[in-house]
Each structure stands twice: as C-alpha cells, then as structure tokens.
Design an enzyme around this catalytic site. Structure first.
Site, mmCIF file in Angstrom:
data_model
loop_
_atom_site.group_PDB
_atom_site.id
_atom_site.type_symbol
_atom_site.label_atom_id
_atom_site.label_comp_id
_atom_site.label_asym_id
_atom_site.label_seq_id
_atom_site.Cartn_x
_atom_site.Cartn_y
_atom_site.Cartn_z
ATOM 1 N N ASP A 95 32.897 69.858 16.735
ATOM 2 C CA ASP A 95 32.313 70.697 15.687
ATOM 3 C C ASP A 95 31.284 71.650 16.283
ATOM 4 O O ASP A 95 30.471 71.270 17.141
ATOM 5 C CB ASP A 95 31.642 69.836 14.618
ATOM 6 C CG ASP A 95 32.661 69.144 13.722
ATOM 7 O OD1 ASP A 95 33.866 69.446 13.843
ATOM 8 O OD2 ASP A 95 32.253 68.307 12.897
ATOM 9 N N GLU A 136 36.703 66.697 18.191
ATOM 10 C CA GLU A 136 35.845 65.649 17.642
ATOM 11 C C GLU A 136 36.631 64.584 16.902
ATOM 12 O O GLU A 136 36.232 63.428 16.874
ATOM 13 C CB GLU A 136 34.786 66.265 16.713
ATOM 14 C CG GLU A 136 33.716 65.288 16.288
ATOM 15 C CD GLU A 136 32.443 65.962 15.814
ATOM 16 O OE1 GLU A 136 31.751 65.381 14.979
ATOM 17 O OE2 GLU A 136 32.139 67.069 16.287
ATOM 18 N N TYR A 171 34.081 75.591 7.631
ATOM 19 C CA TYR A 171 33.215 74.502 8.094
ATOM 20 C C TYR A 171 32.151 74.155 7.054
ATOM 21 O O TYR A 171 31.398 75.024 6.603
ATOM 22 C CB TYR A 171 32.549 74.921 9.402
ATOM 23 C CG TYR A 171 31.756 73.844 10.082
ATOM 24 C CD1 TYR A 171 32.387 72.777 10.710
ATOM 25 C CD2 TYR A 171 30.360 73.895 10.109
ATOM 26 C CE1 TYR A 171 31.656 71.783 11.344
ATOM 27 C CE2 TYR A 171 29.619 72.912 10.744
ATOM 28 C CZ TYR A 171 30.275 71.857 11.365
ATOM 29 O OH TYR A 171 29.552 70.872 11.987
#
Length: 737
Positions: free
Chosen positions: A104, A8, A313
C-alpha cells in the site's frame, strides 16, 4: 534477470500478476517471463517481544521497567511464518536482481515491505510502485512510472520511528500499570487521550444543569413569525414572566392592523456540493446513515478497493483530487453509468466538465487523493448489500461535485407589533443542482449540522408575497418552551470527528500547539482511528448503549491512574509533527527516539511512585474454570461476557450476544442468552423464546439455513470470542439480514 514484486496482500498480487502476464504458480508466488509476484499477509515481520531482548522481561515485573532495547530486533510473526519463508527464498534467488515494492502506498505500507527486506537481510536494488487504485489501467501506468525506492527511505524511517516509539511508551506504560494495580490495564498515546475525551464529555453531561427557556410565535396570514429579542437577537428568553407580559399585550392589541411588515429582504443563494470523501468523512457518514462502525466501513472499503476494484485507495486523508486525475473523470463517469446513476451521468458525458478548487487542488493532495470511483466496469450484483451502500455514498458524492450548485431564493421577513420584533424566513428553490442526487434521501449531506438553525425561523414554510409597510391581522399568539440540552454522548461518527479535531479538549491554550494539532490531523490517522476505537471496546474501557458510547468504570479508574501527559492530545500532535519532519527528511529519527526514551523513563517513574488504587466493581460469583478466580461481568461491543480477572489466565465466556434473528413481535434484533445448557432469545419488547422453539417456528414458516449463511453470520459476529457450544447453537439459526 527478473524483478520480484512484493505486494501487501494476495488479492493485489494476483491482480498485478494477471496484468503482467505471470501465470506459473509457485509456493507463495506467481511467476512470469520478466516478473515474479509475491505477497505479504499484512505484516509478516514485527518488533520483537520484550522477552526476546532479555529473559528477565518475560515476567511482568515492575523492577525491570522501563524496557529500552539497545538495538531493535525484528521477529517473524508465527501465524504467517510460512509465507515469510517463501518470500525470503525468492528474495535470494540468483535470477532476481531487483525488488519492486508494491505494498500500500503510505507510511505503514512502506513499513510492511522494508521490515521484510531488513529481516531477510536483502540488499538488492529496490523500486517503488505508487498507485491509488488496483485497476488494470492503474497497474499498467504505475509500472510505466516506477519510482526509485530510495526516494521513500525517509518515509520508512518515519514509519519505523512511530512503531518503536509506540512500543516504548505503550508496552512499558501498560506493564507498569498492570503490575502496579494487579489489573489488565492498557494505555497508549492515541487510545488514552481518546478515552479522556469520552470521559470529559460524560463529565459535561453529568454536571449539566438544564434551564427552561421560552419563546413566542404568532400566526399571521398563514405564516409563523418568531419573536426575536431586539438587543441580543436571540429567539429564546429564560424569563417566562417577560414573555407572558408580551403575549398579553399582543392579544390585547389583536386587530386587523396589529402587525406591520417592516422589512422584506430577498437574496439569491448558492450551495456547492459537500465535497469528496476522505476515509474519516466516509466513516462518519456511514455511521450516521447505516449505523456501520468505523472498522466495518474500512473493511467494506478495502473489499471495494481490492476485490471489486471499483473505488480508489481508502486510507486517505485528502478530500481533493490532483489535476492529473482530471483527464480521467470522463472514463470514471462511463464506468458508473448504470442503474440509478443513469439519471445523472449522461448529462455530464455530453458536455465539458467544469472543475474548480472546491475539489481539485494539488496542494491538498499528499500521498493519496480523495476516494472516488475507478474506471473499472461495475458488477453490483456481485456486491453485498453493505458494499452497495458504501459504493452508493461514494458515487453520489463523486457525481455531485461535477454538478452545478444548488440555487435558491431566500426571503427574510421582519415585522413589528406592540414594539416587539418578529421574523420569518423561507426558501424558494430555483435549481436543485447537485441536490437532485439526494432528492429522495432522508439525510442530505448539508442538512445534518444546519437543521436546528433552519428550523429557528421556519425555513421549511412557504411564504406568500408581502410588501414593506403591509399590515396583517394576528390570528394566534403561542408561547413555546423547552429545556437546554446537555452535549450529546459520542457515537462512532462524532468520536471520529473529535479525534480528527480534538482542539476543544486541549488544556493548552498555546496557539502553536493548537496549530500543530490541526496540521497533524488530530489523534491517530485515517488508517488507525477505527482500530483505536475497536481496541477501547475490546479492552472494556468503553461500551455501547444503542448508538451511544459510554465510558466504563474500568475506563474511569484507568484515567485516574495514567500519567497526565499520556491523556493529552498535545502528546500525539507533537509526535506526528516530528514524524512528518522525519518523513520529509528534515529530522533524524534517532533524535526523536532519544526524546521518547527519556520520556518513557519519566513516565515509568511517575507510575511507580503514584499512590492510586484500582478496584474491580464488576466481580461476579462465577469462578473461572481454569484458575478458580472470580470472573468479571463485562459488556463487549456486541455481547455480554464473563472474563477472568487474571491477565495471565485470559479466560473469556460469552453469556449473551446480540443476534441477527428478528423478534416476531416488533422485528428488532434479539439477544441470545445462554443459561446453563439452554439458549433463550430475549427482545427488549419483552418477547422471550427458547432456541428450540425459535427453530421450530422458523421451520414452520418455511425458513431454511445454509452452511454458507451460518458461516457468514459467525464471521460477522467474531469481534467477541464465542464458545464452541454457543457457536453450535447459533449454527441452527435462520438469520434475517
């Protein structure tokens, strides 16, 4: 043959390339023997603008609404078109036989990659890298356990449906309102109900009528005892005469044996750690403690995740970890065994770790587990002050769940005098447990909501040993008073909480609708709430006064013009439930989109036939230099601006900005105001200082400023547009962080 890995962001791509030993630099990619790693820059592709579907949509004209594309088109975003061309050429290289999606791990991440593949027309086999951190270990393990890309088709369909539905409702309703009322008015399924909640809170405050209440305290044996109504149990009374009579009676009977202890209760209490962070809880805590906005906290978290790789994350809605993470806990503890944490970590490393359902629960982990430290070696000297603050919050929460409970003995005393009941409470700490991590903290995680309740009977006081039936002398009787307070205005922390759980703002009493709202996580997602709040600021629908959020006149008027359904949290709850069903493969996306198309038609018809009005009440006498129309005076999040009332013009001028320069008198941040060619610092304490005088003073004080400092400052301040002349004025400052 080789695999093409699509990440990403460039930073994540570089980490993957290094782990997979890819070293050859290509335009927009890095190549190795078995892999080629490329990247997006967030979204490279998005839904087409209305005018790309039909030329008649180019003009903002009410007669052509609603705009409902027969077939959805994608366009390449102009700013990132060069990188898209690099990715597309790699997708069709003859030696690339499969695509590994490494964006992601979530709904939006899936959309980023799939839209690129769809726009390019790539039909090669896909696999999915699904990881919660970007450490070397996590990347290696992820590539050893690649998933079949088709497993995530339903997730992509849900993401695509969300984007298309938001396009249909948001763009159509915004155009309709703007055309109808000749003003820049925007709305959406999440931002408008959020604005409505702020307005509802404002109305509660305005309509609130304070009432004076009274209480009684007596002092006996150096303990403060609080009067309690025998029937209701309340410590307050709205009758002053009633308590005045009780006070007289108590004073008249004051002697050695006037007060008798009627009950002594002792109970052993335990309080476990508040639990791990999800993104929303972390944003709330950072706002309460440091004044960080939700967007600031998310950006800091992204750097700690992507650049430093020390936290997992960030865009997670879970406060639990799965059982598969438990074997890694010792390694994570070793990684944080430095600095202030050395007082706590070694104890945990020497013994078996005790886990329980308060933070380990596979059923409560969906796409991502809670935010916790990674196994990566930490270099705090490479972090900014803000990054260290957020990192510290996460690390202490992580350690705290592994520590024992806080244990204390709670003593509750009850006594009577002249037929009246009085109580006192006190705690005796037996074991600090996890609270040892917050011993020197001004805001312990569990005291924020309990502070008022604790003060009611004087929790903080130390109680001597008393026995039931013991008689005491009353030394003093005091009447207390206060006024009932209205609900507090929202801060970003409390607004995030309201967005996460907006049930009290629902009009519907339907239990299923309320349950649905709870199950779907409220308004927006953990990943989008910060952006929604920022958008409300940047469209001047809300403004900040200190830490409090206030609705503007524009915001109030907008809510009178928006169709009722679009203001309700129930709409978002309904959408998110259906999107969840699509992601699970239980509902077809076309069924959902047909419903949204019908809803859009109804919405536009309602706006067209409405008979409301909109009036700019913030017009100034300043004329727009571009179109000559009068400018509007608006308050941005960190600045005051003049904005052209004409949507098509778009002119903005910053006239004052809250700077990081500190007042020499009170040390508060000063506002830099532009008056013609002159810039003046003004402080709320009354201090004023011209920019030239400020520079001269700072020079005499031995302060210098580097270009790096200035650039960093300007980057931090770029939420609002800055005129070139204004930026040049700022470039000469020495800024105190």
């Amino acid at each position: 043959m080789k695999s093409l890995i699509l990440a990403e962001k460039p930073s994540v791509a570089r980490d993957i390339a290094r782990v997979l030993n890819c070293r050859k630099t290509l335009p927009g990619a890095i190549e190795g023997n078995a892999y080629v790693v490329t990247w997006a820059l967030g979204h490279l592709v998005t839904l087409s603008d209305p005018e790309n579907y039909d030329k008649k949509f180019k003009e903002w004209d009410m007669s052509v609404l609603p705009m409902i594309p027969a077939k959805w088109d994608l366009i390449v975003i102009k700013q990132t078109a060069k990188q898209y061309s690099h990715v597309k050429s790699l997708l069709f290289r003859n030696d690339i036989n499969e695509i590994i999606i490494a964006t992601d791990a979530g709904r939006e991440g899936e959309l980023v990659a799939r839209w690129i593949l769809e726009k390019a027309g790539c039909r090669k086999a896909i696999k999915r890298l699904w990881i919660s951190s970007v450490t070397d270990k996590a990347i290696k393990e992820g590539f050893q356990n690649l998933k079949d890309g088709r497993k995530y088709n339903a997730l992509y369909h849900a993401a695509r449906s969300r984007a298309e539905a938001d396009w249909l409702v948001g763009i159509n309703a915004t155009r309709a309102l703007t055309c109808k009322y000749n003003a820049q008015l925007s709305c959406g399924r999440v931002q408008t109900p959020t604005l409505a909640m702020i307005s509802a809170r404002e109305e509660e405050i305005r309509s609130f009528k304070p009432k004076e209440y009274y209480g009684l305290n007596i002092q006996a044996s150096q303990v403060t005892w609080t009067w309690q109504d025998k029937k209701s149990g309340s410590t307050r009374s709205f009758s002053k005469d009633k308590l005045a009579d009780i006070q007289k009676t108590l004073l008249a009977s004051s002697n050695e044996n006037a007060f008798q202890i009627t009950d002594v209760q002792k109970a052993m209490k335990k309080t476990v750690s508040p639990g791990l962070y999800d993104l929303t809880e972390l944003q709330r805590d950072a706002n309460r403690r440091f004044g960080f906005s939700a967007k600031e906290t998310l950006n800091i978290m992204q750097r700690l995740y992507e650049t430093h790789k020390v936290l997992t994350y960030p865009r997670t809605d879970s406060r639990y970890i799965g059982s598969d993470v438990v074997p890694t806990l010792k390694e994570r503890l070793k990684a944080i065994n430095f600095g202030p944490y050395k007082a706590f970590v070694p104890t945990l490393l020497k013994m078996p770790l005790h886990t329980n359902k308060s933070f380990v629960d596979d059923r409560k982990v969906s796409d991502h587990h809670a935010i916790i430290p990674t196994e990566e070696f930490v270099q705090p000297e490479h972090m900014t002050n803000e990054e260290r603050k957020i990192y510290d919050l996460v690390v202490r929460r992580f350690i705290s769940v592994l520590y024992p409970a806080y244990e204390y003995e709670q003593t509750t005393l009850q006594g009577t005098s002249s037929g009246q009941v009085f109580k006192a409470k006190g705690n005796k700490i037996l074991s600090l447990g996890w609270k040892a991590l917050y011993e020197n903290d001004n805001i312990s995680p569990d005291t924020i909501s309990d502070a008022n309740a604790a003060d009611c009977f004087g929790f903080s006081q130390k109680l001597p040993e008393f026995k039931k039936g013991q008689n005491l002398r009353i030394d003093r009787v005091t009447m207390t008073s206060g006024k009932t307070a209205p609900p507090a205005r929202f801060t970003e922390a409390t607004l995030l909480s309201a967005m996460e759980n907006p049930i009290r703002f629902m009009e519907s009493k339907d239990s299923l609708a309320r349950k649905t709202l709870g199950e779907t996580g409220g308004l927006g997602t953990v990943a989008t709430r910060a952006d929604i709040i920022e958008k409300l600021f940047h469209t001047f629908l809300i403004e900040k006064k200190g830490q409090e959020i206030h609705i503007t006149s524009k915001g109030k008027q907008l809510l009178t013009l928006v169709p009722a359904d679009l203001k309700k949290p129930e709409l978002t709850a309904s959408w998110e439930m259906q999107l969840s069903e699509i992601a699970k493969g239980k509902t077809k996306e076309q069924t959902f989109l047909h419903e949204i198309e019908d809803y859009t038609k109804t919405l536009i018809q309602e706006i067209k036939t409405a008979d409301g009005t909109f009036k700019h009440d913030n017009l100034t006498n300043h004329k727009c230099p571009n179109c000559g129309k009068r400018l509007l005076a608006v308050n941005g999040k960190n600045a005051r601006l003049l904005v052209c009332q004409d949507r098509a013009c778009g002119y903005k001028e910053t006239i004052a900005r809250t700077s990081n320069a500190r007042c020499p008198e009170c040390h508060k941040r000063m506002e830099l105001i532009k008056k013609g060619d002159t810039q003046i610092f003004v402080c709320s304490c009354g201090h004023k200082e011209k920019l030239d005088a400020f520079k001269e003073r700072r020079k005499k004080e031995g302060a210098g400023v580097s270009k790096k400092d200035v650039q960093r400052y300007l980057n931090k301040q770029k939420e609002e547009p800055v005129n070139n002349a204004f930026a040049q004025a700022l470039s000469g400052l020495k800024l105190d962080e």
